[in-house]
Design an enzyme around this catalytic site. Structure first.
Site, short mmCIF file in Angstrom:
data_model
loop_
_atom_site.label_atom_id
_atom_site.label_comp_id
_atom_site.label_asym_id
_atom_site.label_seq_id
_atom_site.Cartn_x
_atom_site.Cartn_y
_atom_site.Cartn_z
N GLN A 124 0.84 -1.21 0.00
CA GLN A 124 0.00 0.00 0.00
C GLN A 124 0.87 1.25 0.00
O GLN A 124 0.67 2.17 -0.81
CB GLN A 124 -0.91 0.01 1.23
CG GLN A 124 -2.01 -1.02 1.24
CD GLN A 124 -2.78 -1.00 2.55
OE1 GLN A 124 -2.30 -0.48 3.56
NE2 GLN A 124 -3.97 -1.56 2.54
N THR B 141 -11.93 -5.71 4.32
CA THR B 141 -11.26 -4.42 4.47
C THR B 141 -11.79 -3.48 3.41
O THR B 141 -11.98 -3.91 2.26
CB THR B 141 -9.73 -4.54 4.31
OG1 THR B 141 -9.17 -3.31 3.85
CG2 THR B 141 -9.35 -5.61 3.30
N ASN B 142 -12.06 -2.24 3.77
CA ASN B 142 -12.50 -1.25 2.79
C ASN B 142 -11.37 -0.89 1.83
O ASN B 142 -11.56 -0.85 0.61
CB ASN B 142 -13.00 0.01 3.49
CG ASN B 142 -14.34 -0.17 4.16
OD1 ASN B 142 -15.39 0.02 3.55
ND2 ASN B 142 -14.33 -0.53 5.43
N CYS C 94 -13.74 2.14 7.36
CA CYS C 94 -12.57 1.32 7.65
C CYS C 94 -13.01 0.33 8.71
O CYS C 94 -13.64 0.73 9.69
CB CYS C 94 -11.40 2.17 8.14
SG CYS C 94 -9.98 1.17 8.64
N GLU D 120 -11.69 -1.19 11.04
CA GLU D 120 -11.23 -1.02 12.43
C GLU D 120 -11.93 0.13 13.16
O GLU D 120 -11.92 0.16 14.40
CB GLU D 120 -9.71 -0.75 12.46
CG GLU D 120 -8.83 -1.95 12.21
CD GLU D 120 -8.69 -2.26 10.73
OE1 GLU D 120 -8.30 -3.39 10.42
OE2 GLU D 120 -8.96 -1.38 9.90
#
Length: 228
Positions: A52, A83-84, A196, A198
Site C-alpha cells: 500500500q 477491508t475497505n 474502515c 477497524e
C-alpha cells in the site's frame, strides 16, 4: 447455508469482528446452536501495508487474488474482502474466482439509501478517503460523499494504522474522531460511513449526531443474507 469465504488479516483486529458478527447473526436468524459456515484466509498485514505504502497495487491485487483462489478451493460459495481499503483491487480479486464477490461499498450504499440518507461523510484510511475507487463506487449509487479536510484525514488515517490495527483504543482518539464527525455534519453530512473496518472498534452511533453506517456489520449482515 452457503459457505462464506473471507479474505482477512487486514488487520486481524477487524477480521475477528467479522468472524464474531457472522456467527452471531447466523445464530440470531437460525437459532439454537447454528453458526456460520465460513473459510478464512488471513494474510500477513505487514506485507500488504508495505505494498500500500509503495503504491504497488498490482502486486497487492495479485496477493489477494491468490488468496481468493485458495478460499474458493476450500469450498467458499461467496467471497468477502474484509477491508475497505483493499477494495482498491476488488476487480482483480473478482476476476480470479468464479464465485461472487460481495462488494463492501455496494452493501454499504444499500444500507445508506435504505435509511433515506443521500449525503454522507466518509471516514477511512487516506487511500479510501482520497482515491476514487471507493468514493466513486458510493457515488454510483446516487450518494454525495464528503471527506474531512487534510488535517482530519491525516488524523483519521494515523489512528487507524498506529492504534486500531494494533489493538490500541484511546479515549483521546475517540474524542478526536468525534470532532471530525462534527465537522462533516457541519458541512452537510446527513450520515457518516465508518469506511474502515477497524473504526468500529473506536466509535459508534453514540459518537455522532447523525446516523453512522458501520461497514463491518453491514458487510457481515449482507453476507449472512446471501448465504441463507
Amino acid at each position: 447455508m452457503k459457505t462464506i469465504g473471507l479474505l482477512g488479516g487486514m488487520s486481524w483486529e477487524s477480521t475477528a469482528e467479522y468472524y464474531r458478527l457472522l456467527n452471531e447473526l447466523t445464530r440470531e436468524r437460525l437459532g439454537g446452536l447454528h453458526s456460520a459456515k465460513c473459510v478464512l484466509y488471513s494474510v500477513d498485514f505487514a506485507e500488504v501495508e508495505r505494498l500500500q505504502a509503495a503504491g504497488d497495487w498490482e502486486a497487492a491485487g495479485e496477493l489477494l487474488a491468490e488468496a481468493a483462489r485458495s478460499v474458493q478451493a476450500a469450498g467458499a460459495d461467496l467471497l468477502l474482502i474484509c477491508t475497505n481499503t483493499m477494495h482498491k483491487v476488488a476487480d482483480r480479486v473478482a476476476e480470479a474466482v468464479s464465485v461472487p464477490l460481495l462488494h463492501l461499498a455496494d452493501a454499504t450504499a444499500g444500507a445508506v439509501l435504505a435509511a433515506g440518507v443521500r449525503r454522507v461523510g466518509l471516514l477511512g484510511t487516506a487511500f479510501t478517503m482520497e482515491q476514487d475507487f471507493y468514493r466513486e463506487r458510493l457515488a454510483g449509487h446516487g450518494l454525495e460523499v464528503l471527506v474531512p479536510d487534510a488535517a482530519g484525514r491525516a488524523l483519521v488515517h494515523r489512528v487507524i494504522y498506529e492504534e486500531l490495527c494494533v489493538g490500541v483504543v484511546r479515549e483521546e482518539s475517540r474524542e478526536a474522531y468525534r470532532k471530525v464527525i462534527a465537522e462533516l455534519v457541519a458541512a452537510g453530512a446527513e450520515g457518516v460511513v465508518l469506511g474502515c473496518t477497524e473504526i468500529e472498534l473506536l466509535v459508534g452511533a453514540g459518537d455522532s449526531p447523525v446516523p453512522v453506517f458501520p461497514t463491518t456489520r453491514i458487510h457481515a449482515e449482507a453476507a449472512v443474507t446471501a448465504a441463507l
